[in-house]
Design an enzyme around this catalytic site. Structure first.
Site, PDB file in Angstrom:
ATOM      1  N   SER A  92       0.835  -1.215   0.000  1.00  0.00           N
ATOM      2  CA  SER A  92       0.000   0.000   0.000  1.00  0.00           C
ATOM      3  C   SER A  92       0.870   1.265   0.000  1.00  0.00           C
ATOM      4  CB  SER A  92      -0.969   0.003   1.184  1.00  0.00           C
ATOM      5  OG  SER A  92      -0.315  -0.307   2.392  1.00  0.00           O
ATOM      6  N   ASP A 146      -2.750  -9.613  12.227  1.00  0.00           N
ATOM      7  CA  ASP A 146      -4.059 -10.093  11.789  1.00  0.00           C
ATOM      8  C   ASP A 146      -4.564 -11.288  12.593  1.00  0.00           C
ATOM      9  OD1 ASP A 146      -4.351  -8.129   9.849  1.00  0.00           O
ATOM     10  OD2 ASP A 146      -3.037  -9.218   8.492  1.00  0.00           O
ATOM     11  N   HIS A 206      -2.022  -8.954   1.591  1.00  0.00           N
ATOM     12  CA  HIS A 206      -1.718  -7.712   2.331  1.00  0.00           C
ATOM     13  C   HIS A 206      -2.891  -7.417   3.270  1.00  0.00           C
ATOM     14  CE1 HIS A 206       0.128  -4.005   3.317  1.00  0.00           C
ATOM     15  NE2 HIS A 206      -0.262  -3.256   2.304  1.00  0.00           N
ATOM     16  N   HIS A 245       5.419 -13.511   8.297  1.00  0.00           N
ATOM     17  CA  HIS A 245       5.543 -12.130   7.809  1.00  0.00           C
ATOM     18  C   HIS A 245       6.697 -12.034   6.824  1.00  0.00           C
ATOM     19  CE1 HIS A 245       5.813  -7.727   7.818  1.00  0.00           C
ATOM     20  NE2 HIS A 245       4.540  -7.779   8.168  1.00  0.00           N
ATOM     21  N   ARG A 260       2.513  -5.308  17.007  1.00  0.00           N
ATOM     22  CA  ARG A 260       1.115  -4.885  16.867  1.00  0.00           C
ATOM     23  C   ARG A 260       0.195  -5.963  17.431  1.00  0.00           C
ATOM     24  NH1 ARG A 260       1.120  -3.771  10.526  1.00  0.00           N
ATOM     25  NH2 ARG A 260       2.011  -5.871  10.671  1.00  0.00           N
TER      26      ARG A 260
HETATM   27  N1  HAX Z   1       1.212 -20.815   6.799  1.00  0.00           N
HETATM   28  C1  HAX Z   1       1.722 -21.715   5.913  1.00  0.00           C
HETATM   29  N2  HAX Z   1       2.795 -21.480   5.160  1.00  0.00           N
HETATM   30  C2  HAX Z   1       3.419 -20.309   5.340  1.00  0.00           C
HETATM   31  C3  HAX Z   1       2.993 -19.344   6.275  1.00  0.00           C
HETATM   32  C4  HAX Z   1       1.823 -19.630   7.009  1.00  0.00           C
HETATM   33  N3  HAX Z   1       1.293 -18.773   7.865  1.00  0.00           N
HETATM   34  N4  HAX Z   1       3.816 -18.284   6.225  1.00  0.00           N
HETATM   35  C5  HAX Z   1       4.735 -18.568   5.284  1.00  0.00           C
HETATM   36  N5  HAX Z   1       4.486 -19.786   4.752  1.00  0.00           N
HETATM   37  C6  HAX Z   1       5.187 -20.432   3.648  1.00  0.00           C
HETATM   38  C7  HAX Z   1       5.054 -19.554   2.419  1.00  0.00           C
HETATM   39  O1  HAX Z   1       3.803 -19.748   1.774  1.00  0.00           O
HETATM   40  C8  HAX Z   1       6.237 -20.019   1.598  1.00  0.00           C
HETATM   41  O2  HAX Z   1       5.880 -21.251   0.990  1.00  0.00           O
HETATM   42  P1  HAX Z   1       6.411 -21.613  -0.493  1.00  0.00           P
HETATM   43  O3  HAX Z   1       7.899 -21.693  -0.353  1.00  0.00           O
HETATM   44  O4  HAX Z   1       5.742 -22.901  -0.767  1.00  0.00           O
HETATM   45  O5  HAX Z   1       5.968 -20.494  -1.381  1.00  0.00           O
HETATM   46  C9  HAX Z   1       7.287 -20.303   2.669  1.00  0.00           C
HETATM   47  O6  HAX Z   1       6.564 -20.489   3.906  1.00  0.00           O
HETATM   48  C10 HAX Z   1       8.267 -19.173   2.866  1.00  0.00           C
HETATM   49  O7  HAX Z   1       7.529 -17.980   3.072  1.00  0.00           O
HETATM   50  P2  HAX Z   1       8.155 -16.765   3.924  1.00  0.00           P
HETATM   51  O8  HAX Z   1       9.377 -16.301   3.216  1.00  0.00           O
HETATM   52  O9  HAX Z   1       8.282 -17.136   5.349  1.00  0.00           O
HETATM   53  O10 HAX Z   1       6.985 -15.687   3.845  1.00  0.00           O
HETATM   54  P3  HAX Z   1       6.656 -14.722   2.617  1.00  0.00           P
HETATM   55  O11 HAX Z   1       7.461 -13.488   2.789  1.00  0.00           O
HETATM   56  O12 HAX Z   1       6.713 -15.404   1.305  1.00  0.00           O
HETATM   57  O13 HAX Z   1       5.119 -14.397   2.891  1.00  0.00           O
HETATM   58  C11 HAX Z   1       3.211 -13.887   4.213  1.00  0.00           C
HETATM   59  C12 HAX Z   1       4.712 -13.635   3.993  1.00  0.00           C
HETATM   60  C13 HAX Z   1       2.708 -12.943   5.289  1.00  0.00           C
HETATM   61  C14 HAX Z   1       2.436 -13.613   2.916  1.00  0.00           C
HETATM   62  C15 HAX Z   1       3.045 -15.371   4.669  1.00  0.00           C
HETATM   63  O14 HAX Z   1       3.687 -15.550   5.907  1.00  0.00           O
HETATM   64  C16 HAX Z   1       1.600 -15.787   4.752  1.00  0.00           C
HETATM   65  O15 HAX Z   1       1.001 -16.159   3.759  1.00  0.00           O
HETATM   66  N6  HAX Z   1       0.987 -15.722   5.990  1.00  0.00           N
HETATM   67  C17 HAX Z   1      -0.407 -16.009   6.145  1.00  0.00           C
HETATM   68  C18 HAX Z   1      -1.245 -14.839   5.658  1.00  0.00           C
HETATM   69  C19 HAX Z   1      -1.137 -13.652   6.601  1.00  0.00           C
HETATM   70  O16 HAX Z   1      -1.251 -13.795   7.805  1.00  0.00           O
HETATM   71  N7  HAX Z   1      -0.939 -12.449   6.043  1.00  0.00           N
HETATM   72  C20 HAX Z   1      -0.889 -11.210   6.835  1.00  0.00           C
HETATM   73  C21 HAX Z   1       0.499 -10.637   6.964  1.00  0.00           C
HETATM   74  C22 HAX Z   1       0.499  -9.388   7.820  1.00  0.00           C
HETATM   75  C23 HAX Z   1       0.311  -8.165   6.967  1.00  0.00           C
HETATM   76  O17 HAX Z   1       1.221  -7.674   6.340  1.00  0.00           O
HETATM   77  N8  HAX Z   1      -0.908  -7.666   6.887  1.00  0.00           N
HETATM   78  O18 HAX Z   1      -1.167  -6.602   6.109  1.00  0.00           O
END
Ligand code: HAX
Length: 426
Positions: A233, A364, A263, A309, A318
């Site tokens: 954002s 979240d 996001h 994250h 947070r």
């Molecule tokens: N559950 C399962 N698998 C997860 C995970 C979770 N909560 N968090 C990370 N992973 C996985 C990723 O999908 C990725 O898998 P692949 O290699 O198969 O693609 C692997 O672990 C490595 O990921 P990472 O490097 O640790 O995390 P990223 O930077 O790629 O992604 C995310 C960060 C927040 C998108 C990720 O942790 C996620 O999807 N979390 C769940 C959704 C979530 O809670 N999002 C809110 C984030 C807070 C925010 O910014 N809000 O605005």
């Protein structure tokens, strides 16, 4: 203390001088190198943009103008905006002046409500909010000043005007989205006796059954405002603003990015996940049941919402702020108990799973739980509340960038063929 405008104005000469000298004396020094993986991987970790309002440290989380979030959670969102923009926390008089200024700018023209009413009720609240922000663009003071030939050094003044106008109007606009989208009856006027954040839930029509709704709203809007410059954002708002698109266009761009499930939309998904678990188990599951269910989710290729994250590597401060609030406000709420059980179980499961770089909860994991507990039972609206807050950070960054005369963003893209040639790959 000075008004937000005067306080910021007094800082601009030294900010400009500082950066001009830095670039003149050290402009050719290398601070980052890009790898092939970064070029294909969302530029993760690439240090190639500047944001002075806040910083996210992997082991500490959000730092606002040099101070950790945990030491600032008492601030009102308005005072936080003052801090983000000027680097100082306002005293009582400056805080009151800013609150009064926002109140004086809060009128929303009727045609904006017509725009909100005109779209189908099946629209997502984030689409409605973005459209309403664009509708407000008609009143842009920066656009008018630019058309009249205002000097580049003075752009920031009308951008600040637009930004204060937009911040002032956003709670009214978002509350209207809520009431129209969910057929909740007439719009509720602002209460001149309430501040910016308390007015938001007042205009939404959320009943305050415990006397603590105002405190939750303040805290929620405070902790979501800024998360440095590279998140989707803030980055989108920055890029649109770099083309001298005004505050309305720029924030609408940012809101459109916030609406994505990786996001801002994660808060909606996270609450839905909690509700699904409650329905599946008929209440809070045991730790063993939750562990088994978490593996079911992971084995089907889905993520556990609320954990992990992109930058953080420890528990999100947070999350900690919301947890402390919930411990006082609703320790016996079933959804809060579920969130606590998840906190005990999920990090272990994700560690065993071995993929996530951060197995701890993010904001979240609790934000939706609290909103639901306080009577906001429409998870699809949660990202719009986040958006009202995030506008503060986006706009502080935007005003700073216009004051710093930050040029248009234009990184160089390269083709896959070029990369192959560069690294000697077939
Ligand atoms: N559950 C399962 N698998 C997860 C995970 C979770 N909560 N968090 C990370 N992973 C996985 C990723 O999908 C990725 O898998 P692949 O290699 O198969 O693609 C692997 O672990 C490595 O990921 P990472 O490097 O640790 O995390 P990223 O930077 O790629 O992604 C995310 C960060 C927040 C998108 C990720 O942790 C996620 O999807 N979390 C769940 C959704 C979530 O809670 N999002 C809110 C984030 C807070 C925010 O910014 N809000 O605005």
């Amino acid at each position: 203390m000075a008004s937000i405008r005067d306080a910021f104005k007094s800082k601009i000469p030294s900010l400009r001088e500082d950066v001009e000298r830095l670039v003149a004396e050290h402009g050719d020094k290398v601070i980052a190198e890009a790898t092939v993986a970064q070029a294909y991987g969302g530029m993760r970790g690439l240090r190639c943009m500047v944001c002075d309002t806040s910083l996210v440290k992997p082991d500490k989380g959000l730092i606002l103008r040099g101070t950790p979030l945990s030491e600032l959670t008492h601030l009102s969102p308005e005072d936080e905006f003052y801090l983000l923009l000027t680097g100082d926390i306002p005293d009582k008089a400056a805080s009151k002046e800013l609150g009064d200024e926002l109140a004086s700018r809060s009128h929303v023209p009727d045609y904006v409500f017509d725009v909100i009413r005109a779209v189908p009720k099946t629209s997502h609240p984030m689409a409605m909010l973005s459209m309403a922000v664009l509708a407000l663009e008609e009143g842009s003071k920066f656009r008018a000043a630019y058309n009249e030939g205002v000097r580049k050094e003075e752009y920031w003044e009308s951008v600040l005007d637009d930004s204060l106008d937009l911040i002032a109007k956003l709670p009214t606009v978002a509350a209207a989205v809520y009431r129209v989208r969910y057929d909740l009856g007439d719009l509720i006027p602002r209460d001149p006796n309430l501040d910016w954040s308390a007015n938001f839930t007042h205009m939404m029509g959320v009943p305050d059954t415990t006397g603590t709704l105002g405190e939750l709203t303040r805290l929620y809007l405070m902790i979501h405002a800024d998360h440095e410059g590279g998140n989707v954002s803030a980055n989108l708002c920055h890029t649109a603003g770099s083309a001298l698109s005004d505050s309305y266009y720029s924030v609408a761009a940012g809101l459109c990015g916030l609406a994505g499930p990786l996001h801002g939309l994660a808060n909606q998904e996270c609450l839905r996940f909690h509700l699904q678990i409650m329905e599946k188990f008929g209440g809070v599951p045991s730790k063993d049941q939750l562990k088994e269910y978490a593996w079911e989710i992971l084995n089907s290729g889905r993520v556990i919402p609320g954990f992990g994250h992109a930058v953080l590597r420890e528990t999100d401060p947070r999350y900690t702020a919301l947890h402390e609030f919930a411990m006082k406000a609703c320790p016996d709420a079933e959804l809060f108990k579920l969130a606590n059980t998840m906190y005990e179980v999920i990090p272990g499961v994700l560690t065993e799973h071995g993929k996530a770089k951060n197995v701890n909860p993010n904001v979240d994991a609790l934000s939706g739980v609290l909103l639901y507990e306080y009577g906001i039972k429409q998870p699809r609206f949660y990202t719009a509340i986040f958006g009202v807050s995030r506008a503060l950070g986006m706009l502080a960054q935007l005003v700073v960038n216009r004051a710093m005369k930050t040029p248009i963003t234009r990184p160089k893209s390269v083709s896959t063929a070029w990369i192959k040639e560069q690294v000697g790959a077939k």
